[in-house]
Design a protein around this motif. Structure first.
Motif, PDB file in Angstrom:
ATOM      1  N   THR A  39      -0.457  -2.782  -4.331  1.00 40.27           N
ATOM      2  CA  THR A  39      -1.865  -3.153  -4.178  1.00 40.27           C
ATOM      3  C   THR A  39      -2.800  -1.958  -4.245  1.00 40.27           C
ATOM      4  OG1 THR A  39      -1.649  -3.058  -1.769  1.00 40.27           O
ATOM      5  CG2 THR A  39      -1.320  -5.204  -2.824  1.00 40.27           C
ATOM      6  N   GLU A  40      -2.307  -0.784  -3.840  1.00 37.68           N
ATOM      7  CA  GLU A  40      -3.125   0.435  -3.853  1.00 37.68           C
ATOM      8  C   GLU A  40      -2.217   1.644  -3.732  1.00 37.68           C
ATOM      9  OE1 GLU A  40      -6.674   2.628  -1.241  1.00 37.68           O
ATOM     10  OE2 GLU A  40      -5.442   1.058  -0.324  1.00 37.68           O
ATOM     11  N   VAL A  41      -2.565   2.707  -4.458  1.00 32.87           N
ATOM     12  CA  VAL A  41      -1.910   4.004  -4.295  1.00 32.87           C
ATOM     13  C   VAL A  41      -2.954   5.011  -3.849  1.00 32.87           C
ATOM     14  CG1 VAL A  41      -0.649   5.894  -5.402  1.00 32.87           C
ATOM     15  CG2 VAL A  41      -0.180   3.522  -6.077  1.00 32.87           C
ATOM     16  N   VAL A  42      -2.700   5.679  -2.736  1.00 33.74           N
ATOM     17  CA  VAL A  42      -3.499   6.834  -2.323  1.00 33.74           C
ATOM     18  C   VAL A  42      -2.674   8.065  -2.667  1.00 33.74           C
ATOM     19  CG1 VAL A  42      -4.554   8.057  -0.391  1.00 33.74           C
ATOM     20  CG2 VAL A  42      -4.626   5.546  -0.474  1.00 33.74           C
ATOM     21  N   ALA A  43      -3.187   8.855  -3.595  1.00 31.57           N
ATOM     22  CA  ALA A  43      -2.446  10.004  -4.118  1.00 31.57           C
ATOM     23  C   ALA A  43      -3.078  11.289  -3.611  1.00 31.57           C
ATOM     24  CB  ALA A  43      -2.448   9.984  -5.645  1.00 31.57           C
ATOM     25  N   VAL A  44      -2.298  12.085  -2.890  1.00 31.50           N
ATOM     26  CA  VAL A  44      -2.768  13.339  -2.292  1.00 31.50           C
ATOM     27  C   VAL A  44      -2.218  14.505  -3.103  1.00 31.50           C
ATOM     28  CG1 VAL A  44      -2.664  14.791  -0.230  1.00 31.50           C
ATOM     29  CG2 VAL A  44      -2.910  12.308   0.004  1.00 31.50           C
ATOM     30  N   GLU A  45      -3.100  15.418  -3.506  1.00 28.15           N
ATOM     31  CA  GLU A  45      -2.681  16.596  -4.264  1.00 28.15           C
ATOM     32  C   GLU A  45      -3.558  17.796  -3.884  1.00 28.15           C
ATOM     33  OE1 GLU A  45      -1.297  19.511  -6.176  1.00 28.15           O
ATOM     34  OE2 GLU A  45      -0.214  17.611  -6.285  1.00 28.15           O
ATOM     35  N   ARG A  87       0.859  -1.192   0.000  1.00 27.04           N
ATOM     36  CA  ARG A  87       0.000   0.000   0.000  1.00 27.04           C
ATOM     37  C   ARG A  87       0.894   1.242   0.000  1.00 27.04           C
ATOM     38  NH1 ARG A  87      -3.912   2.806   4.093  1.00 27.04           N
ATOM     39  NH2 ARG A  87      -5.606   3.430   2.685  1.00 27.04           N
ATOM     40  N   VAL A  88       0.650   2.141  -0.942  1.00 31.15           N
ATOM     41  CA  VAL A  88       1.541   3.275  -1.178  1.00 31.15           C
ATOM     42  C   VAL A  88       0.780   4.587  -1.011  1.00 31.15           C
ATOM     43  CG1 VAL A  88       3.040   4.421  -2.864  1.00 31.15           C
ATOM     44  CG2 VAL A  88       2.911   1.917  -2.809  1.00 31.15           C
ATOM     45  N   LEU A  89       1.423   5.538  -0.354  1.00 36.44           N
ATOM     46  CA  LEU A  89       0.952   6.918  -0.292  1.00 36.44           C
ATOM     47  C   LEU A  89       1.864   7.784  -1.151  1.00 36.44           C
ATOM     48  CD1 LEU A  89      -0.655   9.335   0.920  1.00 36.44           C
ATOM     49  CD2 LEU A  89       1.054   9.358   2.767  1.00 36.44           C
ATOM     50  N   GLU A  90       1.275   8.521  -2.086  1.00 35.89           N
ATOM     51  CA  GLU A  90       2.048   9.509  -2.838  1.00 35.89           C
ATOM     52  C   GLU A  90       1.546  10.899  -2.475  1.00 35.89           C
ATOM     53  OE1 GLU A  90       3.228  11.018  -7.329  1.00 35.89           O
ATOM     54  OE2 GLU A  90       2.476   8.964  -7.081  1.00 35.89           O
ATOM     55  N   VAL A  91       2.429  11.715  -1.952  1.00 36.57           N
ATOM     56  CA  VAL A  91       2.071  13.067  -1.518  1.00 36.57           C
ATOM     57  C   VAL A  91       2.573  14.070  -2.546  1.00 36.57           C
ATOM     58  CG1 VAL A  91       2.429  14.826   0.250  1.00 36.57           C
ATOM     59  CG2 VAL A  91       2.040  12.459   0.921  1.00 36.57           C
ATOM     60  N   GLY A  92       1.697  14.981  -2.948  1.00 33.82           N
ATOM     61  CA  GLY A  92       2.046  15.934  -3.991  1.00 33.82           C
ATOM     62  C   GLY A  92       2.109  15.252  -5.341  1.00 33.82           C
ATOM     63  N   ALA A  93       1.051  14.536  -5.684  1.00 33.58           N
ATOM     64  CA  ALA A  93       1.038  13.707  -6.889  1.00 33.58           C
ATOM     65  C   ALA A  93       0.980  14.520  -8.177  1.00 33.58           C
ATOM     66  CB  ALA A  93      -0.145  12.740  -6.839  1.00 33.58           C
ATOM     67  N   GLY A  94       0.712  15.821  -8.070  1.00 38.10           N
ATOM     68  CA  GLY A  94       0.660  16.652  -9.268  1.00 38.10           C
ATOM     69  C   GLY A  94      -0.393  16.175 -10.241  1.00 38.10           C
ATOM     70  N   TYR A  95      -0.022  16.055 -11.504  1.00 38.67           N
ATOM     71  CA  TYR A  95      -0.984  15.614 -12.518  1.00 38.67           C
ATOM     72  C   TYR A  95      -0.908  14.109 -12.772  1.00 38.67           C
ATOM     73  CZ  TYR A  95       2.883  15.591 -15.916  1.00 38.67           C
ATOM     74  OH  TYR A  95       4.057  15.325 -16.593  1.00 38.67           O
ATOM     75  N   GLY A  96      -0.202  13.388 -11.895  1.00 39.92           N
ATOM     76  CA  GLY A  96      -0.156  11.936 -11.986  1.00 39.92           C
ATOM     77  C   GLY A  96       0.977  11.385 -12.826  1.00 39.92           C
ATOM     78  N   ALA A  97       2.071  12.113 -12.932  1.00 42.34           N
ATOM     79  CA  ALA A  97       3.190  11.682 -13.780  1.00 42.34           C
ATOM     80  C   ALA A  97       3.810  10.374 -13.319  1.00 42.34           C
ATOM     81  CB  ALA A  97       4.255  12.778 -13.826  1.00 42.34           C
ATOM     82  N   ASN A  98       3.719  10.072 -12.030  1.00 44.54           N
ATOM     83  CA  ASN A  98       4.318   8.829 -11.530  1.00 44.54           C
ATOM     84  C   ASN A  98       3.447   7.597 -11.764  1.00 44.54           C
ATOM     85  OD1 ASN A  98       6.754   9.796 -10.459  1.00 44.54           O
ATOM     86  ND2 ASN A  98       5.799  10.355  -8.526  1.00 44.54           N
ATOM     87  N   PHE A  99       2.162   7.783 -11.989  1.00 46.26           N
ATOM     88  CA  PHE A  99       1.224   6.661 -11.934  1.00 46.26           C
ATOM     89  C   PHE A  99       1.594   5.529 -12.892  1.00 46.26           C
ATOM     90  CE2 PHE A  99      -2.539   9.593 -10.535  1.00 46.26           C
ATOM     91  CZ  PHE A  99      -1.887   9.848  -9.337  1.00 46.26           C
ATOM     92  N   VAL A 126      -5.410   3.370  -8.180  1.00 49.61           N
ATOM     93  CA  VAL A 126      -5.004   4.682  -7.661  1.00 49.61           C
ATOM     94  C   VAL A 126      -6.253   5.462  -7.266  1.00 49.61           C
ATOM     95  CG1 VAL A 126      -3.847   6.869  -8.140  1.00 49.61           C
ATOM     96  CG2 VAL A 126      -2.957   4.747  -9.130  1.00 49.61           C
ATOM     97  N   THR A 127      -6.247   5.988  -6.052  1.00 45.68           N
ATOM     98  CA  THR A 127      -7.296   6.889  -5.583  1.00 45.68           C
ATOM     99  C   THR A 127      -6.677   8.259  -5.357  1.00 45.68           C
ATOM    100  OG1 THR A 127      -8.437   5.090  -4.442  1.00 45.68           O
ATOM    101  CG2 THR A 127      -9.006   7.338  -3.781  1.00 45.68           C
ATOM    102  N   VAL A 128      -7.257   9.290  -5.971  1.00 46.34           N
ATOM    103  CA  VAL A 128      -6.748  10.661  -5.853  1.00 46.34           C
ATOM    104  C   VAL A 128      -7.654  11.437  -4.907  1.00 46.34           C
ATOM    105  CG1 VAL A 128      -6.166  12.776  -7.097  1.00 46.34           C
ATOM    106  CG2 VAL A 128      -5.822  10.541  -8.194  1.00 46.34           C
ATOM    107  N   ARG A 129      -7.022  12.142  -3.965  1.00 49.82           N
ATOM    108  CA  ARG A 129      -7.810  12.877  -2.979  1.00 49.82           C
ATOM    109  C   ARG A 129      -7.119  14.189  -2.634  1.00 49.82           C
ATOM    110  NH1 ARG A 129      -7.790   9.357   2.462  1.00 49.82           N
ATOM    111  NH2 ARG A 129      -8.435  11.340   3.351  1.00 49.82           N
ATOM    112  N   PRO A 130      -7.882  15.184  -2.140  1.00 49.59           N
ATOM    113  CA  PRO A 130      -7.262  16.443  -1.714  1.00 49.59           C
ATOM    114  C   PRO A 130      -6.513  16.252  -0.405  1.00 49.59           C
ATOM    115  CG  PRO A 130      -9.608  16.465  -1.223  1.00 49.59           C
ATOM    116  CD  PRO A 130      -9.344  15.201  -1.981  1.00 49.59           C
ATOM    117  N   GLY A 131      -5.602  17.179  -0.142  1.00 51.28           N
ATOM    118  CA  GLY A 131      -4.866  17.133   1.112  1.00 51.28           C
ATOM    119  C   GLY A 131      -3.534  17.825   0.995  1.00 51.28           C
TER     120      GLY A 131
END
Length: 210
Positions: free
Chosen positions: A59-65, A39-51, A85-90
């Motif tokens: 198994t899952e990416v929670v992406a905060v932007e 399970r991965v957290l990506e902080v500051g995911a921007g426009y999703g360049a890493n995805f 990948v789930t994208v959420r504010p934060g």
């Protein structure tokens, strides 16, 4: 606060980053995420360049932007990602996430612009399980007096045009004293001919949550 609006930067950054990707940025992102699993957290995911670079062991990416326009683009990129990948504010300094709930945390070109780097790293450490990995790809303070002088001069105006980005942060050193043990780290100039670019000193590494 979960939104930080930078409309001009949000329009320009994906175009600028596309050029960086062709010059080697995509290879750096792939290196950053090589071997990541769980399970991965990506902080500051921007426009999703890493995805696109997440390997199948994830198994899952929670992406905060926090930037709403970039977050919307990340949402579209999530639909094309090879892993869920789930994208959420934060914001990095106040993550609405449970303690020790992630195996890996990812930051790429984001700790330069957070308002409180120490608090952001404390939050990343909090949400990582003991022994979890922090993967980081950041531009940092230069290693020569001339480069540092150049960065300090540019830093007078740089944050206004680059969504609060600061050029002289010693992000690598800060990680090492924030409850993480650096396992692997390499420093390099990007682009290679970066003499005229104050943001050319980069670091790419893996640190383990103590």
């Amino acid at each position: 606060m979960t939104d930080l609006s930078h409309p001009i930067f949000a329009r320009l950054y994906p175009r600028l980053d596309a050029g960086c990707a062709k010059a080697g940025g995509d290879a750096h992102r792939a290196e950053l995420l090589a071997g990541v699993s769980g399970r991965v957290l990506e902080v500051g995911a921007g426009y999703g360049a890493n995805f696109a670079h997440y390997p199948p062991g994830v198994t899952e990416v929670v992406a905060v932007e926090p930037e709403p326009r970039l977050r919307a683009r990340a949402g579209h990129a999530a639909g094309r990602a090879p892993v869920p990948v789930t994208v959420r504010p934060g914001v990095a300094e106040d993550l609405d996430l449970d303690d020790a709930s992630f195996d890996v945390a990812v930051v790429s070109l984001v700790l330069c612009s957070v308002r409180d780097p120490a608090r952001a790293l404390a939050e990343l450490r909090r949400v990582l399980r003991p022994g979890g990995e922090l993967r980081y790809y950041e531009h940092v303070r230069g290693s020569t007096p001339g480069k540092v002088r150049f960065q300090r001069a540019a830093d007078v105006v740089w944050p206004f045009f680059a969504a609060g980005c600061h050029l002289t942060r010693r992000t690598d050193a800060r990680i090492a004293r924030s409850g993480f043990t650096v396992r692997d780290e390499r420093h390099f100039e990007f682009p290679d001919s970066g003499k005229g670019n104050p943001a050319s000193p980069h670091v790419l590494g893996i640190a383990i949550r103590d």
